[in-house]
Design a protein around this motif. Sequence first.
Motif, PDB file in Angstrom:
ATOM      1  N   GLN A   5       7.904   7.810   6.788  1.00 18.38           N
ATOM      2  CA  GLN A   5       6.926   6.756   6.531  1.00 18.38           C
ATOM      3  C   GLN A   5       6.647   5.977   7.811  1.00 18.38           C
ATOM      4  O   GLN A   5       7.557   5.539   8.502  1.00 18.38           O
ATOM      5  CB  GLN A   5       7.465   5.806   5.454  1.00 18.38           C
ATOM      6  CG  GLN A   5       6.457   4.794   4.971  1.00 18.38           C
ATOM      7  CD  GLN A   5       7.071   3.913   3.893  1.00 18.38           C
ATOM      8  OE1 GLN A   5       8.195   3.472   4.014  1.00 18.38           O
ATOM      9  NE2 GLN A   5       6.321   3.675   2.827  1.00 18.38           N
ATOM     10  N   GLU A   9       2.272   2.192   7.060  1.00 20.70           N
ATOM     11  CA  GLU A   9       2.375   2.492   5.642  1.00 20.70           C
ATOM     12  C   GLU A   9       3.361   1.548   4.965  1.00 20.70           C
ATOM     13  O   GLU A   9       3.126   1.082   3.842  1.00 20.70           O
ATOM     14  CB  GLU A   9       2.805   3.946   5.435  1.00 20.70           C
ATOM     15  CG  GLU A   9       1.703   4.955   5.764  1.00 20.70           C
ATOM     16  CD  GLU A   9       2.197   6.385   5.708  1.00 20.70           C
ATOM     17  OE1 GLU A   9       3.434   6.571   5.836  1.00 20.70           O
ATOM     18  OE2 GLU A   9       1.389   7.293   5.544  1.00 20.70           O
ATOM     19  N   TYR A  10       4.458   1.238   5.661  1.00 20.79           N
ATOM     20  CA  TYR A  10       5.450   0.306   5.115  1.00 20.79           C
ATOM     21  C   TYR A  10       4.836  -1.078   4.946  1.00 20.79           C
ATOM     22  O   TYR A  10       5.023  -1.749   3.925  1.00 20.79           O
ATOM     23  CB  TYR A  10       6.669   0.229   6.034  1.00 20.79           C
ATOM     24  CG  TYR A  10       7.669  -0.822   5.608  1.00 20.79           C
ATOM     25  CD1 TYR A  10       8.537  -0.593   4.531  1.00 20.79           C
ATOM     26  CD2 TYR A  10       7.718  -2.068   6.249  1.00 20.79           C
ATOM     27  CE1 TYR A  10       9.437  -1.564   4.122  1.00 20.79           C
ATOM     28  CE2 TYR A  10       8.616  -3.035   5.846  1.00 20.79           C
ATOM     29  CZ  TYR A  10       9.472  -2.776   4.777  1.00 20.79           C
ATOM     30  OH  TYR A  10      10.357  -3.745   4.374  1.00 20.79           O
ATOM     31  N   TYR A  12       1.650  -1.777   4.554  1.00 27.30           N
ATOM     32  CA  TYR A  12       0.686  -1.723   3.462  1.00 27.30           C
ATOM     33  C   TYR A  12       1.386  -1.902   2.121  1.00 27.30           C
ATOM     34  O   TYR A  12       0.957  -2.700   1.277  1.00 27.30           O
ATOM     35  CB  TYR A  12      -0.061  -0.387   3.465  1.00 27.30           C
ATOM     36  CG  TYR A  12      -0.982  -0.160   4.639  1.00 27.30           C
ATOM     37  CD1 TYR A  12      -1.524  -1.224   5.361  1.00 27.30           C
ATOM     38  CD2 TYR A  12      -1.337   1.134   5.033  1.00 27.30           C
ATOM     39  CE1 TYR A  12      -2.376  -1.007   6.435  1.00 27.30           C
ATOM     40  CE2 TYR A  12      -2.195   1.356   6.103  1.00 27.30           C
ATOM     41  CZ  TYR A  12      -2.701   0.285   6.805  1.00 27.30           C
ATOM     42  OH  TYR A  12      -3.554   0.506   7.853  1.00 27.30           O
ATOM     43  N   GLU A  13       2.462  -1.161   1.912  1.00 30.59           N
ATOM     44  CA  GLU A  13       3.171  -1.225   0.643  1.00 30.59           C
ATOM     45  C   GLU A  13       3.771  -2.610   0.416  1.00 30.59           C
ATOM     46  O   GLU A  13       3.816  -3.109  -0.706  1.00 30.59           O
ATOM     47  CB  GLU A  13       4.268  -0.154   0.605  1.00 30.59           C
ATOM     48  CG  GLU A  13       3.716   1.270   0.515  1.00 30.59           C
ATOM     49  CD  GLU A  13       4.811   2.318   0.477  1.00 30.59           C
ATOM     50  OE1 GLU A  13       5.996   1.931   0.416  1.00 30.59           O
ATOM     51  OE2 GLU A  13       4.479   3.516   0.511  1.00 30.59           O
ATOM     52  N   ASN A  14       4.218  -3.244   1.499  1.00 31.31           N
ATOM     53  CA  ASN A  14       4.794  -4.575   1.406  1.00 31.31           C
ATOM     54  C   ASN A  14       3.753  -5.615   0.999  1.00 31.31           C
ATOM     55  O   ASN A  14       4.070  -6.619   0.361  1.00 31.31           O
ATOM     56  CB  ASN A  14       5.406  -4.959   2.766  1.00 31.31           C
ATOM     57  CG  ASN A  14       6.251  -6.211   2.694  1.00 31.31           C
ATOM     58  OD1 ASN A  14       7.008  -6.397   1.746  1.00 31.31           O
ATOM     59  ND2 ASN A  14       6.122  -7.076   3.678  1.00 31.31           N
ATOM     60  N   VAL A  16       1.100  -4.998  -0.969  1.00 32.85           N
ATOM     61  CA  VAL A  16       0.549  -4.724  -2.296  1.00 32.85           C
ATOM     62  C   VAL A  16       0.957  -5.828  -3.269  1.00 32.85           C
ATOM     63  O   VAL A  16       0.120  -6.384  -3.993  1.00 32.85           O
ATOM     64  CB  VAL A  16       1.006  -3.345  -2.814  1.00 32.85           C
ATOM     65  CG1 VAL A  16       0.677  -3.199  -4.303  1.00 32.85           C
ATOM     66  CG2 VAL A  16       0.338  -2.229  -2.023  1.00 32.85           C
ATOM     67  N   SER A  22      -4.445  -2.403  -3.870  1.00 36.06           N
ATOM     68  CA  SER A  22      -3.739  -1.119  -3.814  1.00 36.06           C
ATOM     69  C   SER A  22      -3.546  -0.739  -2.354  1.00 36.06           C
ATOM     70  O   SER A  22      -4.176  -1.315  -1.453  1.00 36.06           O
ATOM     71  CB  SER A  22      -4.556  -0.032  -4.521  1.00 36.06           C
ATOM     72  OG  SER A  22      -5.742   0.251  -3.772  1.00 36.06           O
ATOM     73  N   THR A  23      -2.687   0.240  -2.093  1.00 38.06           N
ATOM     74  CA  THR A  23      -2.458   0.697  -0.722  1.00 38.06           C
ATOM     75  C   THR A  23      -3.754   1.208  -0.105  1.00 38.06           C
ATOM     76  O   THR A  23      -4.045   0.944   1.067  1.00 38.06           O
ATOM     77  CB  THR A  23      -1.403   1.826  -0.704  1.00 38.06           C
ATOM     78  OG1 THR A  23      -0.194   1.331  -1.287  1.00 38.06           O
ATOM     79  CG2 THR A  23      -1.107   2.276   0.711  1.00 38.06           C
ATOM     80  N   GLU A  24      -4.557   1.906  -0.898  1.00 36.67           N
ATOM     81  CA  GLU A  24      -5.823   2.443  -0.396  1.00 36.67           C
ATOM     82  C   GLU A  24      -6.788   1.320  -0.018  1.00 36.67           C
ATOM     83  O   GLU A  24      -7.476   1.387   1.005  1.00 36.67           O
ATOM     84  CB  GLU A  24      -6.456   3.353  -1.458  1.00 36.67           C
ATOM     85  CG  GLU A  24      -7.683   4.120  -0.985  1.00 36.67           C
ATOM     86  CD  GLU A  24      -7.388   5.082   0.163  1.00 36.67           C
ATOM     87  OE1 GLU A  24      -8.292   5.302   0.982  1.00 36.67           O
ATOM     88  OE2 GLU A  24      -6.253   5.589   0.230  1.00 36.67           O
ATOM     89  N   LYS A  27      -5.695  -0.205   3.242  1.00 36.98           N
ATOM     90  CA  LYS A  27      -6.066   0.650   4.376  1.00 36.98           C
ATOM     91  C   LYS A  27      -7.535   0.445   4.741  1.00 36.98           C
ATOM     92  O   LYS A  27      -7.884   0.362   5.923  1.00 36.98           O
ATOM     93  CB  LYS A  27      -5.809   2.126   4.030  1.00 36.98           C
ATOM     94  CG  LYS A  27      -4.338   2.529   4.012  1.00 36.98           C
ATOM     95  CD  LYS A  27      -4.196   3.999   3.645  1.00 36.98           C
ATOM     96  CE  LYS A  27      -2.732   4.422   3.612  1.00 36.98           C
ATOM     97  NZ  LYS A  27      -2.582   5.851   3.214  1.00 36.98           N
TER      98      LYS A  27
END
Length: 217
Positions: A5, A9-10, A12-14, A16, A22-24, A27
């Motif tokens: 990862q 990406e990390y 982004y998830e943090n 959310v 959403s992650t998308e 982004k």
Amino acid sequence: MGATQTHSEYQYENMVGKTGFSTEQIKNLHMRFQQLSGNEKTLRREHLKNIPALANNPIKTEIIEAFFDKRNQLDNELGSYEEIGFEEFLMVMSHFRPLSIKTSEEERTAMRRQKVRFLFNMHDTDGDGKITLEEYRKAVEELLSESGTIGQEGARAIADAAMLEVASTNVPNLGPDDFYEGITFEHFEEILKDLEMESRMHVRFLDMNTANLRCGK
């Protein structure tokens, strides 16, 4: 998966959980942040001033300042930033997040209140918790004077009359010699109670593809 990862990406998830995106969606917003900032790590006022869709907006200044207002980071801190990073940008954008079919009634109420607070902060420019007559006049003058059909004095007269009506509604026993301190958040929320917020607070001025901002699957 965790071993491969990326840092982005990390992050982004943090975000959310903090923003509801959403992650998308995050982004997509990150790509727009990079476009606006010229691939710099921070965004400054001059970056937003260059957005063509904002050029003729009568409340351009208020919209731009909202991105740098610390109150809009949901931590109740007063003051403003000189520049903001992506996370601060994302927190402001979360005020524009549309509802999804999975949004509960409790979440819907909380999101609406958050949007109203965002609008209130735009006009409570000194952060004293009230929209004063002068602040209200300024907003009305900007909105009406830009149309070119009403002069500054006319706009001021309309603002004064509107504020008087708000005062008489919110403080029924206000005497003719009494001083109305201004619109509190509670009064402001009452004024907007019948306004459908979801369709009126959007991100079109950022030239975003709204199809990419839909929540849920």
